[in-house]
Design an enzyme around this catalytic site. Structure first.
Site, PDB file in Angstrom:
ATOM      1  N   GLY A  19      30.555  51.369  58.950  1.00 40.67           N
ATOM      2  CA  GLY A  19      29.947  50.070  59.233  1.00 40.67           C
ATOM      3  C   GLY A  19      28.434  50.161  59.357  1.00 40.67           C
ATOM      4  CB  SER A 113      27.448  41.867  70.482  1.00 38.79           C
ATOM      5  OG  SER A 113      28.237  40.725  70.650  1.00 38.79           O
ATOM      6  CB  SER A 114      23.543  39.281  72.944  1.00 40.15           C
ATOM      7  OG  SER A 114      23.627  38.718  71.664  1.00 40.15           O
ATOM      8  CB  CYS A 115      28.502  36.840  71.616  1.00 40.65           C
ATOM      9  SG  CYS A 115      29.754  38.087  71.350  1.00 40.65           S
ATOM     10  CE1 TYR A 142      33.421  41.366  67.941  1.00 41.82           C
ATOM     11  CE2 TYR A 142      31.524  40.334  68.968  1.00 41.82           C
ATOM     12  CZ  TYR A 142      32.084  41.399  68.286  1.00 41.82           C
ATOM     13  OH  TYR A 142      31.313  42.484  67.961  1.00 41.82           O
ATOM     14  CE  LYS A 146      33.003  44.406  70.342  1.00 40.82           C
ATOM     15  NZ  LYS A 146      33.008  45.843  70.065  1.00 40.82           N
ATOM     16  N   PRO A 169      23.847  45.554  72.365  1.00 43.86           N
ATOM     17  CG  PRO A 169      24.372  46.812  70.484  1.00 43.86           C
ATOM     18  CD  PRO A 169      24.994  46.153  71.673  1.00 43.86           C
ATOM     19  CG  HIS A 185      26.219  38.731  62.132  1.00 42.12           C
ATOM     20  ND1 HIS A 185      26.618  40.044  62.057  1.00 42.12           N
ATOM     21  CD2 HIS A 185      26.937  38.176  63.138  1.00 42.12           C
ATOM     22  CE1 HIS A 185      27.537  40.276  62.985  1.00 42.12           C
ATOM     23  NE2 HIS A 185      27.756  39.163  63.645  1.00 42.12           N
ATOM     24  CD1 TRP A 208      25.788  26.622  57.195  1.00 44.02           C
ATOM     25  CD2 TRP A 208      27.078  26.986  59.003  1.00 44.02           C
ATOM     26  NE1 TRP A 208      27.073  26.826  56.763  1.00 44.02           N
ATOM     27  CE2 TRP A 208      27.890  27.047  57.850  1.00 44.02           C
ATOM     28  CE3 TRP A 208      27.666  27.189  60.245  1.00 44.02           C
ATOM     29  CZ2 TRP A 208      29.256  27.295  57.909  1.00 44.02           C
ATOM     30  CZ3 TRP A 208      29.021  27.447  60.317  1.00 44.02           C
ATOM     31  CH2 TRP A 208      29.801  27.494  59.155  1.00 44.02           C
ATOM     32  NE  ARG A 215      21.806  32.963  67.958  1.00 43.72           N
ATOM     33  CZ  ARG A 215      21.904  31.820  68.642  1.00 43.72           C
ATOM     34  NH1 ARG A 215      20.907  31.437  69.438  1.00 43.72           N
ATOM     35  NH2 ARG A 215      22.971  31.067  68.533  1.00 43.72           N
TER      36      ARG A 215
HETATM   37  N1  NAP Z   1      26.227  43.505  63.671  1.00 44.44           N
HETATM   38  C1  NAP Z   1      25.601  43.104  64.755  1.00 44.44           C
HETATM   39  O1  NAP Z   1      24.698  42.271  64.732  1.00 44.44           O
HETATM   40  C2  NAP Z   1      25.991  43.649  66.085  1.00 44.44           C
HETATM   41  C3  NAP Z   1      25.259  43.252  67.176  1.00 44.44           C
HETATM   42  C4  NAP Z   1      25.577  43.734  68.414  1.00 44.44           C
HETATM   43  C5  NAP Z   1      26.637  44.609  68.531  1.00 44.44           C
HETATM   44  N2  NAP Z   1      27.343  44.982  67.467  1.00 44.44           N
HETATM   45  C6  NAP Z   1      28.479  45.875  67.690  1.00 44.44           C
HETATM   46  O2  NAP Z   1      28.413  47.045  66.925  1.00 44.44           O
HETATM   47  C7  NAP Z   1      29.716  47.446  66.556  1.00 44.44           C
HETATM   48  C8  NAP Z   1      29.780  47.669  65.054  1.00 44.44           C
HETATM   49  O3  NAP Z   1      29.318  46.531  64.365  1.00 44.44           O
HETATM   50  P1  NAP Z   1      28.919  46.572  62.813  1.00 44.44           P
HETATM   51  O4  NAP Z   1      28.010  45.451  62.602  1.00 44.44           O
HETATM   52  O5  NAP Z   1      28.529  47.950  62.420  1.00 44.44           O
HETATM   53  O6  NAP Z   1      30.311  46.209  62.137  1.00 44.44           O
HETATM   54  P2  NAP Z   1      30.848  46.540  60.667  1.00 44.44           P
HETATM   55  O7  NAP Z   1      29.726  46.826  59.738  1.00 44.44           O
HETATM   56  O8  NAP Z   1      31.817  45.482  60.315  1.00 44.44           O
HETATM   57  O9  NAP Z   1      31.645  47.907  60.873  1.00 44.44           O
HETATM   58  C9  NAP Z   1      32.826  47.946  61.588  1.00 44.44           C
HETATM   59  C10 NAP Z   1      33.399  49.333  61.503  1.00 44.44           C
HETATM   60  O10 NAP Z   1      34.631  49.320  62.239  1.00 44.44           O
HETATM   61  C11 NAP Z   1      35.634  49.923  61.436  1.00 44.44           C
HETATM   62  N3  NAP Z   1      36.939  49.373  61.758  1.00 44.44           N
HETATM   63  C12 NAP Z   1      37.317  48.059  61.852  1.00 44.44           C
HETATM   64  N4  NAP Z   1      38.631  47.972  62.102  1.00 44.44           N
HETATM   65  C13 NAP Z   1      39.102  49.242  62.163  1.00 44.44           C
HETATM   66  C14 NAP Z   1      40.372  49.810  62.371  1.00 44.44           C
HETATM   67  N5  NAP Z   1      41.452  49.042  62.587  1.00 44.44           N
HETATM   68  N6  NAP Z   1      40.489  51.159  62.354  1.00 44.44           N
HETATM   69  C15 NAP Z   1      39.415  51.952  62.126  1.00 44.44           C
HETATM   70  N7  NAP Z   1      38.184  51.480  61.931  1.00 44.44           N
HETATM   71  C16 NAP Z   1      38.031  50.136  61.930  1.00 44.44           C
HETATM   72  C17 NAP Z   1      35.241  49.579  60.019  1.00 44.44           C
HETATM   73  O11 NAP Z   1      35.871  50.469  59.126  1.00 44.44           O
HETATM   74  P3  NAP Z   1      36.358  49.946  57.668  1.00 44.44           P
HETATM   75  O12 NAP Z   1      35.126  49.513  56.975  1.00 44.44           O
HETATM   76  O13 NAP Z   1      36.988  51.131  57.066  1.00 44.44           O
HETATM   77  O14 NAP Z   1      37.295  48.812  57.962  1.00 44.44           O
HETATM   78  C18 NAP Z   1      33.728  49.779  60.090  1.00 44.44           C
HETATM   79  O15 NAP Z   1      33.419  51.156  59.942  1.00 44.44           O
HETATM   80  C19 NAP Z   1      30.650  46.356  67.052  1.00 44.44           C
HETATM   81  O16 NAP Z   1      31.236  46.753  68.254  1.00 44.44           O
HETATM   82  C20 NAP Z   1      29.760  45.189  67.310  1.00 44.44           C
HETATM   83  O17 NAP Z   1      30.216  44.394  68.368  1.00 44.44           O
HETATM   84  C21 NAP Z   1      27.043  44.550  66.236  1.00 44.44           C
END
Ligand code: NAP
Length: 323
Positions: A19, A113-115, A142, A146, A169, A185, A208, A215
Site C-alpha cells: 500500500g 487516521s484523523s477521521c 471506518y 480504527k 496521521p 481520496h 464535489w 484539510r
Molecule cells: N491514505 C491516507 O491518507 C491515510 C491517512 C491516515 C492514515 N492512513 C492509514 O494508513 C494505513 C494504510 O493506508 P494506505 O493509504 O497505505 O492504504 P492502501 O494503499 O490501500 O494499502 C492498504 C494495504 O493493506 C493491505 N491489505 C488490505 N486488506 C488486507 C488483507 N485482508 N490482508 C492482508 N493485507 C491487506 C493491502 O494489500 P493488498 O494491496 O494486497 O490488498 C495494502 O498493502 C491505514 O491504516 C490507514 O488508516 C492512511
C-alpha cells in the site's frame, strides 16, 4: 524517552507493504539499512483469516510490527461499503494485534487516521479529543474500527504490558496512492481529474461540494520518517503515561479544497475552469491536527505541499499514466 537503535537488527513485519503507507515505510527502512524486513502480500497472507495470521506469527515471530494493512478509501468508498469497512478493519487489527501479543512482539505501531476524531471537535485536533463527541456519518464505520484498534493497543498495554501504540496521521499522499476515482481520496482524485482534463482539452473540472472544507496533507515519505523516528525513540509508556491513547502526525497546516485544487491544477498544467457539484457532500468542515506533541518529541515534517504534489505527479506520470 529511550534513544538508541536497538531495533535496527530486529525482524520487522510491515503489514500492508504494497500500500501507499506500507511501501513508503518499507522504502525508508531499507534506505536506513534495516535489512531484516518481513513482508507478505494479501494473497500470501490474508489478515482477515485468524488461523493464517496465527500460523504466520507462530512461524515467523516478528519482533516489531508496523500495522499499515487496512481497508482504506475516500468518502464515496467509506459511505458505500460501510459494512466492509467496519468488518475488514476490525478483523485485520484484532487478528494481528492479538497474535503479536501471543508471540512476544516487542513493539507494534498501529496506524489510524484523523477521521477518528469527532466531527465537530475543536480545531486543531488534540489527542485528548478521542471519544469526546459524535463521529462524521460518512466514515463512521471506518472510524469505529480504527478506534477499536487504538483501544486494542492501549488495553494490551494496560493488561499485558505490551509495547503497542497508535499513531494518527493526517491525510497522506504520494507514490503508490490510489488514483481510482471510485475509491480514492481527494488529492489523488483531483490530480487524475485535472490530468485527464488537460490531456482531453476539457474546459472545466467539477469538484464535489463547495470546496470550502479545510484539510491538512502530509507527504507519505515524511510519515515513513516519523514511523522510524517513533520506532527508535518512543515507547508505549511514553504515550499512555501522558493520559492519551495515540499520537498525531501531520504538518499542523491546512488549506481549503479550493486552494488545493488550484495548486494541483497549476502543477498538472490544467488551465480550464473549476466548477462545483453542490449536490455532493462536503464532509467534515475542518480537520487539522495538533502536532505539538510529536514536534516536542523532536519530529517535524520536511516536504512542503507544492513539492510533494510535484513529486506525486511525477510518480503518477511514470507509473500510472504511461503504463
Ligand atoms: N491514505 C491516507 O491518507 C491515510 C491517512 C491516515 C492514515 N492512513 C492509514 O494508513 C494505513 C494504510 O493506508 P494506505 O493509504 O497505505 O492504504 P492502501 O494503499 O490501500 O494499502 C492498504 C494495504 O493493506 C493491505 N491489505 C488490505 N486488506 C488486507 C488483507 N485482508 N490482508 C492482508 N493485507 C491487506 C493491502 O494489500 P493488498 O494491496 O494486497 O490488498 C495494502 O498493502 C491505514 O491504516 C490507514 O488508516 C492512511
Amino acid at each position: 524517552m529511550s534513544n538508541d537503535s536497538k531495533y535496527q537488527n530486529k525482524k520487522i513485519y510491515v503489514a500492508g507493504h504494497t500500500g501507499m503507507v506500507g511501501s513508503a515505510v518499507k522504502r525508508e527502512l531499507e534506505a536506513r539499512n534495516y535489512d531484516n524486513l518481513l513482508c507478505k502480500s494479501s494473497e500470501e497472507l490474508n489478515l482477515l483469516r485468524q488461523k493464517e495470521v496465527e500460523d504466520f506469527f507462530e512461524a515467523e515471530k516478528p519482533e516489531v510490527v508496523i500495522m499499515a494493512a487496512a481497508k482504506v478509501g475516500g468518502i464515496l468508498a467509506n459511505n458505500t461499503y460501510r459494512a466492509e469497512f467496519i468488518y475488514n478493519n476490525l478483523m485485520i487489527e484484532a487478528n494481528v494485534i492479538h497474535s503479536a501479543y501471543k508471540n512476544g512482539c516487542e513493539k507494534l505501531i498501529f496506524l489510524g487516521s484523523s477521521c477518528i476524531y469527532p466531527k465537530m471537535a475543536p480545531q486543531p485536533l488534540k489527542e485528548e479529543y478521542l471519544l469526546s463527541d459524535y463521529l462524521e456519518f460518512t466514515n463512521e464505520p471506518y472510524a469505529i474500527a480504527k478506534i477499536a484498534g487504538i483501544k486494542l493497543c492501549e488495553n494490551y498495554y494496560r493488561q499485558y504490558g505490551c509495547n503497542f501504540y497508535s499513531i494518527m496521521p493526517t491525510n497522506l499522499y504520494g507514490p503508490n496512492d490510489n488514483f481510482d476515482l471510485e475509491t480514492s481520496h481527494v488529492l489523488p482524485a483531483l490530480m487524475r481529474k485535472f490530468h485527464e482534463a488537460k490531456v482531453q482539452n476539457k474546459k472545466s473540472v467539477t469538484l464535489w461540494g463547495t470546496g470550502k472544507p479545510m484539510r491538512e496533507f502530509l507527504y507519505v515519505d515524511d510519515l515513513a520518517d516519523a514511523v522510524i523516528f517513533l520506532i527508535e525513540t518512543v515507547e508505549a509508556k511514553d504515550i499512555y503515561s501522558k493520559g492519551i491513547s495515540q499520537i498525531n502526525i501531520g504538518t499542523g497546516k491546512d488549506i481549503t479544497i479550493n486552494e488545493l485544487a488550484n495548486l494541483i491544477a497549476e502543477v498538472v498544467g490544467f488551465k480550464g475552469e473549476i466548477q462545483h457539484d453542490l449536490t455532493k457532500p462536503d464532509g467534515t468542515p475542518r480537520k487539522l491536527m495538533d502536532v505539538s506533541r510529536i514536534n516536542s518529541l523532536g519530529w517535524k515534517y520536511k516536504t512542503e505541499l507544492k513539492e510533494g504534489i510535484e513529486k506525486t505527479y511525477k510518480w503518477y506520470l511514470n507509473n500510472i499514466e504511461n503504463k
